[in-house]
Design an enzyme around this catalytic site. Structure first.
Site, short mmCIF file in Angstrom:
data_model
loop_
_atom_site.label_atom_id
_atom_site.label_comp_id
_atom_site.label_asym_id
_atom_site.label_seq_id
_atom_site.Cartn_x
_atom_site.Cartn_y
_atom_site.Cartn_z
CB SER A 1 -0.93 0.01 1.21
OG SER A 1 -1.56 1.28 1.28
CG HIS B 1 -3.81 -1.37 -1.88
ND1 HIS B 1 -4.93 -2.12 -2.22
CD2 HIS B 1 -4.21 -0.57 -0.86
CE1 HIS B 1 -5.94 -1.78 -1.44
NE2 HIS B 1 -5.54 -0.84 -0.61
CG ASP C 1 -5.18 2.69 0.49
OD1 ASP C 1 -6.12 1.89 0.40
OD2 ASP C 1 -4.05 2.37 0.91
CG MET D 1 -8.40 7.45 2.07
SD MET D 1 -7.55 7.53 3.65
CE MET D 1 -6.76 5.91 3.66
CG HIS E 1 -9.21 0.40 -1.00
ND1 HIS E 1 -8.67 0.20 0.27
CD2 HIS E 1 -10.56 0.40 -0.82
CE1 HIS E 1 -9.65 0.08 1.15
NE2 HIS E 1 -10.81 0.21 0.52
CG MET F 1 -11.35 3.51 1.62
SD MET F 1 -9.82 3.44 2.55
CE MET F 1 -8.67 3.54 1.18
CG MET G 1 -11.84 -2.16 4.68
SD MET G 1 -10.21 -1.69 3.99
CE MET G 1 -9.32 -1.07 5.42
CG ASP H 1 -6.31 -2.51 2.85
OD1 ASP H 1 -5.23 -2.27 3.42
OD2 ASP H 1 -6.92 -1.67 2.14
C1 DX5 Z 1 -6.50 1.88 5.23
C2 DX5 Z 1 -6.01 1.55 3.84
C3 DX5 Z 1 -4.89 0.58 3.84
C4 DX5 Z 1 -3.65 1.03 4.59
C5 DX5 Z 1 -3.11 -0.19 5.27
O1 DX5 Z 1 -7.69 2.56 5.19
O2 DX5 Z 1 -7.05 1.03 3.04
O3 DX5 Z 1 -4.56 0.15 2.51
O4 DX5 Z 1 -2.66 1.59 3.78
O5 DX5 Z 1 -2.05 0.18 6.08
P1 DX5 Z 1 -1.35 -0.81 7.09
O6 DX5 Z 1 -0.84 -1.99 6.31
O7 DX5 Z 1 -0.27 0.02 7.68
O8 DX5 Z 1 -2.38 -1.23 8.11
ZN ZN Z 2 -6.51 0.04 1.06
#
Ligand code: DX5
Ligand code: ZN
Length: 221
Positions: A8, A33, A35, A37, A66, A68, A137, A175
């Protein structure tokens, strides 16, 4: 079978994105990956299309994006144009999930559906045959570096059964809080794709950690 590993980018050093992506390019990672947000679906803002487009230009790994965000369906065309391999949307953010999954496919991408820790896997029963991946998640989404929620292991097993019953080919991705302790247990429970942020990027030798995560699957019976 080896496990697929999707580091990620959220845990990378954003002041040195090229260096961090080069490191992933040289590693055994399968995907990257990303993310996204929006500060609305989750209480944090990460990055959006200008960054994703720059990442795509230098990443040799397929992008596993991903979202969010609320209304992820508004961004299907742009995500496809960018060249993402997988577009994952949250079940909780999609009123018309079946339509969104079809639109992602029509745009030429693989479709993933993510579930928050409080959302039961049974809610996916009627779309499971259509999806390429289910993202469970294992922390509440929004931040990296959080503690793994143990209930995820039982959820992986329930989802495995549901996938077998529905004849789906969906991969199971987990994740959040994936590390040296939780990853072997997740793989034994039936996970196909491990996402890992802080455990990979916080390591002295991220490439070795990625290799270790990949080889966990070989131990699976
Ligand atoms: C959290 C993200 C993850 C995050 C995971 O909302 O979707 O992808 O980067 O981070 P770690 O592996 O540090 O828990
Ligand atoms: Zn993620």
């Amino acid at each position: 079978m080896t496990t697929l590993v999707s580091p990620s980018l959220l845990a990378a050093d954003f002041a040195n994105l090229r260096g961090e992506i080069d490191l992933i390019n040289r590693s055994e990672a399968d995907w990257l990956h990303c993310d996204v947000m929006d500060g609305s679906f989750v209480p944090n803002i990460s990055f959006g299309f200008p960054v994703l487009e720059a990442v795509k230009r230098i990443s040799r790994k397929p992008l596993d994006v991903h979202f969010m965000i609320v209304h992820p369906e508004r961004y299907i065309a742009r995500t496809a144009r960018l060249g993402a391999m997988m577009m994952t949307v949250h079940q909780e953010a999609c009123t018309h999930l079946d339509r969104t999954i079809h639109e992602i496919h029509e745009a030429g991408m693989k479709a993933g559906v993510a579930l928050n820790p409080a959302t039961p896997v049974a809610l996916l029963e009627d779309v499971l045959a259509e999806v390429d991946m289910v993202l469970l998640m294992s922390v509440n989404p929004g931040f990296g570096g959080q503690r793994f929620i143990e209930n995820t292991l039982a959820k992986v097993q329930r989802l495995r059964r549901l996938i077998a019953e529905s004849g789906s080919h969906a991969l199971i991705q987990v994740d959040g809080g994936v590390n040296g302790d939780t990853a072997p247990r997740l793989v034994r429970a039936g996970v196909d794709v491990l996402v890992s942020g802080s455990y990979v990027f916080g390591a002295e030798r991220p490439g070795e950690v990625i290799g270790m995560l990949k080889r966990l699957g070989a131990e699976r019976a």
